[in-house]
Design a protein around this motif. Structure first.
Motif, PDB file in Angstrom:
ATOM      1  N   ARG A 181       3.601   0.915 -10.698  1.00 52.63           N
ATOM      2  CA  ARG A 181       2.244   1.156  -9.348  1.00 52.63           C
ATOM      3  C   ARG A 181       1.586  -0.029 -10.059  1.00 52.63           C
ATOM      4  NH1 ARG A 181       0.708   5.429  -7.758  1.00 52.63           N
ATOM      5  NH2 ARG A 181       2.321   6.929  -8.663  1.00 52.63           N
TER       6      ARG A 181
ATOM      7  N   THR B  12       0.809  -1.435  -0.053  1.00 51.26           N
ATOM      8  CA  THR B  12      -0.257  -0.264  -0.343  1.00 51.26           C
ATOM      9  C   THR B  12       0.358   1.297  -0.222  1.00 51.26           C
ATOM     10  OG1 THR B  12      -1.962  -1.153   1.109  1.00 51.26           O
ATOM     11  CG2 THR B  12      -1.151   1.161   1.498  1.00 51.26           C
ATOM     12  N   HIS B  13       1.932   0.514   0.798  1.00 47.77           N
ATOM     13  CA  HIS B  13       3.050   1.924   1.075  1.00 47.77           C
ATOM     14  C   HIS B  13       3.321   2.338  -0.642  1.00 47.77           C
ATOM     15  CE1 HIS B  13       6.090   4.829   1.829  1.00 47.77           C
ATOM     16  NE2 HIS B  13       7.263   3.844   1.131  1.00 47.77           N
TER      17      HIS B  13
ATOM     18  N   LEU C 253       2.057   1.396  -3.494  1.00 48.72           N
ATOM     19  CA  LEU C 253       1.300   2.534  -3.852  1.00 48.72           C
ATOM     20  C   LEU C 253       0.884   3.787  -4.282  1.00 48.72           C
ATOM     21  CD1 LEU C 253      -0.994   0.954  -6.358  1.00 48.72           C
ATOM     22  CD2 LEU C 253      -2.136   0.040  -4.629  1.00 48.72           C
ATOM     23  N   ASN C 254       0.901   4.044  -2.715  1.00 50.01           N
ATOM     24  CA  ASN C 254       0.730   5.063  -2.555  1.00 50.01           C
ATOM     25  C   ASN C 254       1.477   6.634  -3.035  1.00 50.01           C
ATOM     26  OD1 ASN C 254      -2.413   4.776  -1.972  1.00 50.01           O
ATOM     27  ND2 ASN C 254      -1.154   4.923   0.626  1.00 50.01           N
ATOM     28  N   ARG C 255       2.864   6.135  -3.372  1.00 53.66           N
ATOM     29  CA  ARG C 255       3.809   6.889  -3.746  1.00 53.66           C
ATOM     30  C   ARG C 255       3.464   7.490  -4.508  1.00 53.66           C
ATOM     31  NH1 ARG C 255       9.266   6.745  -0.533  1.00 53.66           N
ATOM     32  NH2 ARG C 255       9.904   8.069  -1.365  1.00 53.66           N
ATOM     33  N   ALA C 256       3.649   9.227  -4.535  1.00 58.22           N
ATOM     34  CA  ALA C 256       3.427   9.737  -6.220  1.00 58.22           C
ATOM     35  C   ALA C 256       4.668   9.418  -6.890  1.00 58.22           C
ATOM     36  CB  ALA C 256       3.531  10.972  -5.796  1.00 58.22           C
TER      37      ALA C 256
END
Ligand SMILES: [Zn+2]
Length: 389
Positions: A108, A95-96, A98-101
């Protein structure tokens, strides 16, 4: 003492750190990054060594900059946690990511695919379904996502969705699954029958036979539907066709067929059919079906005669157990009853069905194995017959 598998967890960051050293990137060069870079990894490593995996994850995901190596490390750690059954930790890592811009698009999609696997492993079917559905838009993950969705819909018993997913797989990946799809239609038809929706059941059975015209289950259910509609002749026709085309499935239809004939005033024909079937295709289940009808239609003496005849032709523990039961009752003899109980205990162990794919044993007959999820993997025969020399 650290468990064996935990050593892998420790080894991984160590290898990555060694990579940095070899490339001459040390902590002092990355000093400006504060807590990020190698230093955070050594902290994480330290936590792993002290068996504090959650703090280790905090350290790893606290790294300020993602470069290809750190991304790989995250994936490797996430996979290891999932394999160890520590799904929550795997979910946190993925999740971390996936959430990183700053994560590249390709990674991703990868992170989403891993997260979907985490949910599946953890039994969070809703979330797994949602993640795999999102992956359908990713060309590199689309086919795998469809396969996973097909599995999930079966676990959720969402048969309409399963049918749709199987069709997509066939269209896009050429993976044919007509036996499965026929079962999905049968499952949907059973559900509709239970809910009293005869029209829906009829339509699903028609579809089942269209994709797999040899579907035994669809023919059995078509007979059930005809019975509900008070069309005994049609029901008898469907069940007869099962016995003729697939006599190994006779035990599943013989009782229905005999009862339908009897209800139509054709008891002699029913008895004749049962005796004939037992001669041509002997089986323990068929013997049970025949014995029960003969006992209630012609009396216990005729039923016992049937058992004796059958035991002479095909001796079986199950058959002797039935015979002893009837003798013990007739004679009221205590030692005989004791012997019957002993044999009954033994016969019960052998009265199981067994999956031909994985060996899973079950008291009930299943169209889909509860152990390995294969369809049509249970022969309608008991263990005693399957293992007979
Ligand atoms: Zn199985």
């Amino acid at each position: 003492m650290i468990e064996f598998e935990l050593w892998y967890l420790v080894l991984l960051p160590l290898l990555f750190a060694a990579g940095w050293w070899l490339r001459g990137v040390d902590a002092s060069q990355r000093g400006g990054e504060g807590d990020g870079g190698p230093r955070a990894y050594f902290r994480g490593l330290n936590y792993l060594l002290n068996e504090q995996p959650d703090k280790a994850i905090d350290a790893f995901i606290g790294v300020v900059r993602l470069d290809p190596e750190t991304i790989d490390l995250h994936f490797a750690l996430g996979n290891l946690f999932r394999r160890r059954g520590e799904v929550d930790r795997a979910v946190r890592i993925h999740t971390h990511l996936l959430n990183r811009a700053d994560l590249p698009a390709r990674s991703r999609a990868e992170a989403l695919a891993e997260l979907a696997q985490d949910f599946l492993k953890g039994g969070l079917l809703d979330r797994a379904e949602e993640s795999f559905t999102r992956l359908l838009d990713e060309p590199r993950h689309r086919v795998d996502a469809q396969r996973a969705l097909l599995r999930i819909y079966q676990m959720e018993r969402e048969w309409d969705k399963a049918i749709e997913a199987a069709r997509r797989l066939e269209r896009e990946a050429g993976e044919s699954s007509h036996v499965q799809v026929a079962h999905f239609h049968c499952e949907a038809a059973e559900k509709a029958l239970a809910a009293g929706d005869e029209e829906r059941a009829r339509s699903h059975l028609e579809q089942a036979l269209k994709v797999n015209r040899k579907s035994v289950r669809a023919a059995i259910l078509a007979g059930d539907l005809a019975t509900r509609r008070a069309d005994a002749e049609a029901a008898i026709g469907h069940w007869r066709s099962v016995g003729e085309a697939n006599p190994e499935y006779l035990p599943l239809v013989a009782g229905r067929l005999a009862d339908a004939l009897d209800a139509a005033g054709r008891r002699a024909e029913a008895l004749n059919f049962l005796r004939r079937s037992l001669l041509d295709h002997p089986s323990i289940d068929l013997l049970d079906v025949a014995q029960a009808r003969v006992a209630s239609w012609e009396g216990p003496a005729a039923a016992e005669a049937l058992l004796r005849d059958e035991l002479q032709r095909h001796p079986s523990l199950a058959g002797f157990e039935r015979l002893l039961a009837s003798r013990a009752v007739a004679l009221g003899d205590a030692p005989l009853e004791q012997l019957h109980m002993l044999i009954q205990a033994q016969a019960r162990k052998l009265a199981r069905y067994r999956c031909s794919k994985c060996g899973f044993r079950a008291r009930e007959f299943h169209w889909q194995c509860p152990g390995c999820s294969s369809w049509d993997s249970y022969p309608p025969r008991r263990l005693e017959e399957l293992d007979a020399p």
